[in-house]
Write an enzyme that holds these catalytic residues in place. Structure first.
Site: not given
Length: 725
Positions: A575, A661, A697
Site C-alpha cells: 500500500s 481494490d 485491497h
C-alpha cells in the site's frame, strides 16, 4: 530460467496529456484505468498468465511454505469467548473451512466478578455442551467468490445479530439482520454501506455509514429495524477531505460522530434516545486541532473527556464541561482540567472505559503501554482542578524488550479489561485484567503446532543512523542458532505513512523465512508513529522523502553488518509501503536483489491530482495538495515511482494487486510495471504484475487463500535471494 522462453504482454500506448502548473506529463498507459474495457481485462489476464508461467519454477517452494503455514496452524482454532449480555460469543475454525463458525453459550449471573466474567472452556475440535451455532460463514458464503464480514454485532438482549457482508472485495457491504432465536434472517437489507454499523436502543435501531462515489464515508443514517420505514439521515459531511465515522459512546448515552483527516477533527454528539435530532458540534474544524471526546456524567451534568493536540503535539487528556455557544477554542481551553499532561517523549494514543476504570494507551520509545485509573477520581479531579490529581497504574507481567499490548475489549458495563499481547517471539495471547483486584489472567495463547520453541529465535532493537543524523529504530529477527559472524540473506520491511506504527507481532508465516536462514528486519522509518507525532510529521508532505531515504540508509547500515550479505537483500512493503518500495528501487536499485510491492501506491501524483478518484481528496492532508500548490506538485513529481524510473539495472520486482481494490487501484501497479519494462536497463529481471481478478485491497478472502498469497510473496523474495530450502 523459464523466463528466457517467455515474452511478457506489451500494452499499447495511447497518449494521455496531464498538465498542471506549466508541467506536461505524457502518460501512455492511462488507458488501463478502464476496468470495464474488455481490452483492459484481457491485458490484465495476460499479465496474470505470464506471471504464473514465469514463476512456475517457484511453485514447489510456494507449496512448501503453504504446507508449513498450514502445518503450524491449528485448523480448528477458536477465539476467546466475549460476554455480551446473557451470552458468551465466540468463533471456531474448522478443518477445510475458509471462514469462521460463530457460536454462543449462556453466561452465569451468580458469583463474584471473576466468576461471572470467566469464559467457558472451549476446546478446539470438541463440542461444548449447550453451545449454539448462530452463523456458519462457510455455509453462508458457499456460493460466493469473495466473502468478508464488515460487522458482527449481537444485540445485548440476545435476540438479533447484525452483520454486514462484502461479496466483491470493494469494501461496500450489505447489511443484514439475523433472528438468533429462530435462525431466520429478517427481510431488512441495506445495500452499499461502509463497515462499522452498530445497534442502539436495545437493537431497535441501527446506525450505519454510507460511502460516496470516491469510497469516502460521508453520510450517517439511523435505521428502524424491522419497521419498513425510510432511514433517517443524521449527518452529512460535504467536505471531501474529511472521513466520517460514528461510534457508540462508552456510557451508551450518545452516538459520537467524528469527521477527521490527519490534521484536524470535528466531533458531534447526538443522544441515543433521540437519534433523529440535531447533533451537537463540540469544537469546529476551523480550530485546526485533532481531538476525540467522550461524554461523561459528573454530578448529573454532561461533561467531556477530551484527547486533543491543542498546543500539545503528542496530545493530552483533559476534563471539560460542554462548550458554550460562540466561544473561541482559547476561551474554552481555559476551563479544561488536565488528566494527563502533554509530554515530548510520550504519545497519547487513545482512551476508553470499563465499568470501574479509565483506560489509556500511550507510546514511548516505540512501545505502546496500557494505564488505568479509577473512574471515581475523575469527578474529584474536576472539582479540585488539581494539576495532576489522577493516579494511574499499569498491569504487571509484560516484560519483553519488544512487544505489543493493546486493548481488545473494554465496556462501560463490564469490570474486566481484555488485552491482546504479542511479540515477535510470543504468539498472540489474550488476557483478562480485573483492575479492582489487579488480577491478570491468561485466557489463551494461540497454539503453534510442530514444536515451536521461542528460545530458537531472537528479536531485538537496533538503531540505524540516517544521513541527517537521526537514529532510525529497527527490529531484527532471526534464528538463535544462526552464525551472525557470517553473511546471510536479509528481507527488509517498511511502511512509514499515516502515523501507522509497525508494532511487534507474532507471525506463523515468518517462521518459514527465519527457518531458511534469512534475517528479517523491520525499518521503523519516519512517516510512521513509532517515535511520536513529530516522527510522523517529519515523514509527510514536504518532508516525505525522509521516509524513502531512511529506508535506504537502514539498508546501508544493515549491509555493513557482518551478518548481512549485501548482495542478497530484499525489500518488502504494501500500500503506502508499496509507494516506499517504488521510491526505494528508483533511489538505490543496486542495493536490492528483489522487491515485493503489494497493492503499491506507485502512481501517487496522478491519483491525488484527481479528486474524483477514491479517497484522493483525503490524501491531501498526508501528501499535500498538488492541484493548488505548485511546490507540492514539483515535490511529489520528484519522487512518485511511476514518473522517476531510471535507465539502470533494477532488482527483480513483483507488484501484487487485486482488480477490486478500492484503496489503491489496480491501474497503478499495472502502469508501473509496464513503464518499468520499457525504461529500465534490459539486463534487469523482467518486472512482474501479479493480479487477483476477484480480490480487494487485502487480496483474496479466506484463510487458505490468504496463506497461498503469503506463500507466493515469500517464495518470490526467497527465490530471488537464492534461498530455497
Amino acid at each position: 530460467m523459464a523466463e528466457q522462453n517467455l515474452t511478457p504482454p506489451v500494452p499499447k500506448k495511447v497518449e494521455h496529456r496531464r498538465e498542471h502548473h506549466g508541467d506536461v506529463f505524457i502518460d501512455p498507459y492511462e488507458w488501463l484505468r478502464d476496468k470495464e474495457s474488455e481490452e483492459v481485462l484481457n491485458y490484465l489476464k495476460a499479465e496474470a498468465e505470464y506471471t504464473e508461467a514465469v514463476t512456475a519454477d517457484q511453485q514447489p517452494l510456494r507449496e512448501s511454505i503453504f504446507n508449513e503455514i498450514k502445518g503450524r496452524t491449528l485448523l480448528s482454532d477458536l477465539t476467546v469467548p466475549n460476554r455480551i449480555g446473557d451470552w458468551w460469543y465466540y468463533s471456531r475454525m474448522v478443518p477445510g473451512g475458509q471462514y469462521p463458525v460463530f457460536y454462543r453459550y449462556p453466561a452465569l449471573h451468580e458469583g463474584d466478578e471473576v466468576v461471572r466474567y470467566t469464559p467457558p472452556t472451549v476446546t478446539p475440535g470438541e463440542v461444548l455442551e449447550g453451545e449454539v451455532v448462530i452463523l456458519d460463514c462457510n455455509e453462508y458464503a458457499k456460493d460466493m467468490e469473495f466473502f468478508s464480514l464488515g460487522s458482527f454485532q449481537p444485540a445485548r438482549n440476545g435476540k438479533l445479530l447484525s452483520i454486514s457482508v462484502d461479496e466483491k472485495g470493494d469494501e461496500r457491504y450489505e447489511q443484514r439482520f439475523l433472528n438468533m432465536e429462530t435462525g431466520a434472517f429478517l427481510e431488512d437489507t441495506i445495500p452499499n454501506i461502509a463497515a462499522g454499523s452498530f445497534f442502539i436502543n436495545h437493537a431497535e435501531q441501527l446506525i450505519y455509514l454510507v460511502p460516496d462515489e470516491s469510497w469516502r464515508p460521508w453520510r450517517v443514517y439511523v435505521h428502524d429495524v424491522g419497521q419498513g420505514t425510510e432511514d433517517h439521515l443524521i449527518y452529512e459531511e460535504p467536505d471531501n477531505t474529511m472521513w466520517l465515522g460514528a461510534a457508540m459512546s462508552s456510557d451508551r448515552s450518545s452516538v459520537v460522530i467524528t469527521s477527521s483527516n490527519s490534521e484536524y477533527t470535528e466531533v458531534r454528539l447526538i443522544p441515543t434516545r433521540e437519534p433523529k435530532g440535531e447533533p451537537t458540534l463540540l469544537i469546529p474544524k476551523s480550530a485546526g486541532i485533532e481531538y476525540y471526546a467522550e461524554p461523561l456524567n459528573i454530578a448529573g451534568e454532561q461533561h467531556l473527556l477530551i484527547q486533543h493536540d491543542y498546543n500539545a503535539l503528542n496530545s493530552e487528556l483533559v476534563l471539560a464541561d460542554m462548550p458554550r455557544e460562540g466561544e473561541s477554542l482559547e476561551e474554552y481551553a481555559q476551563r479544561w482540567v488536565p488528566v494527563i499532561r502533554h509530554s515530548e517523549h510520550v504519545r497519547l494514543e487513545g482512551f476508553t472505559f470499563t465499568a470501574t476504570h479509565l483506560v489509556v494507551t500511550a507510546r514511548a520509545d516505540t512501545t505502546t503501554r496500557i494505564f488505568l485509573a479509577p473512574r471515581e477520581q475523575l469527578p474529584i479531579q474536576w472539582r479540585r482542578r488539581r494539576p495532576a490529581g489522577v493516579t494511574f497504574m499499569e498491569p504487571a507481567g509484560f516484560d519483553e524488550e519488544l512487544y505489543t499490548a493493546s486493548v481488545l475489549r473494554a465496556e462501560n458495563y463490564s469490570p474486566v479489561l481484555r488485552i491482546a499481547y504479542t511479540s515477535y517471539l510470543t504468539p498472540r495471547r489474550v488476557y483478562d485484567y480485573f483492575p479492582m483486584s489487579q488480577t491478570l489472567l491468561l485466557r489463551r495463547e494461540t497454539p503453534v503446532l510442530g514444536g515451536y520453541n521461542r528460545e530458537d529465535y531472537r528479536a531485538y532493537r537496533d538503531w540505524a543512523p540516517a544521513a541527517d543524523g537521526t537514529l532510525i529504530p529497527i527490529s531484527v529477527i532471526h534464528r538463535a542458532d544462526l552464525d551472525m559472524s557470517k553473511p546471510h540473506p536479509v528481507i527488509q520491511y517498511g511502511y512509514g505513512s499515516y502515523e501507522s506504527s509497525m508494532d511487534p507481532m507474532f507471525s506463523i508465516p515468518m517462521l518459514s523465512i527465519l527457518d531458511r536462514g534469512v534475517i528479517y528486519v523491520i525499518a521503523h522509518i519516519r512517516g510512521g508513529g513509532e517515535m511520536g507525532r513529530s516522527w510522523y510529521q517529519n515523514g509527510k508532505k514536504l518532508a516525505k522523502k525522509n521516509t524513502f531515504t531512511d529506508f535506504v540508509d537502514v539498508t546501508s547500515y544493515i549491509a555493513a553488518k557482518p551478518w548481512a550479505d549485501e548482495a542478497r537483500i530484499g525489500c518488502y512493503g504494501g500500500s503506502a509501503g508499496g509507494l516506499l518500495m517504488g521510491a526505494v528501487v528508483n533511489l538505490a536499485p543496486e542495493k536490492y536483489a528483489a522487491c515485493l510491492a503489494a497493492v503499491p501506491f506507485v502512481d501517487a501524483l496522478t491519483t491525488i491530482l484527481d479528486p474524483e478518484l477514491p479517497l484522493s481528496a483525503m490524501e491531501w492532508e498526508e501528501w499535500g495538495n498538488p492541484i493548488e500548490d505548485p511546490e507540492v506538485y514539483a515535490y511529489m513529481k520528484s519522487y512518485t515511482p511511476y514518473e522517476n524510473i531510471r535507465p539502470v539495472r533494477y532488482p527483480a520486482i513483483a507488484a501484487v494487486t487485486s482488480l477490486h481494490d478500492t484503496r489503491v487501484l489496480y491501474v497503478e501497479p499495472a502502469k508501473w510495471v509496464a513503464a518499468l519494462r520499457e525504461q529500465i536497463d534490459s539486463s534487469s529481471p523482467v518486472p512482474l504484475l501479479k493480479i487477483d481478478m476477484s480480490g480487494g485491497h487485502g487480496g483474496g478472502s479466506g484463510r487458505y487463500t490468504r496463506w497461498r498469497e503469503i506463500a507466493w510473496d515469500y517464495a518470490f523474495l526467497l527465490s530471488n535471494l537464492g534461498v530455497t530450502e
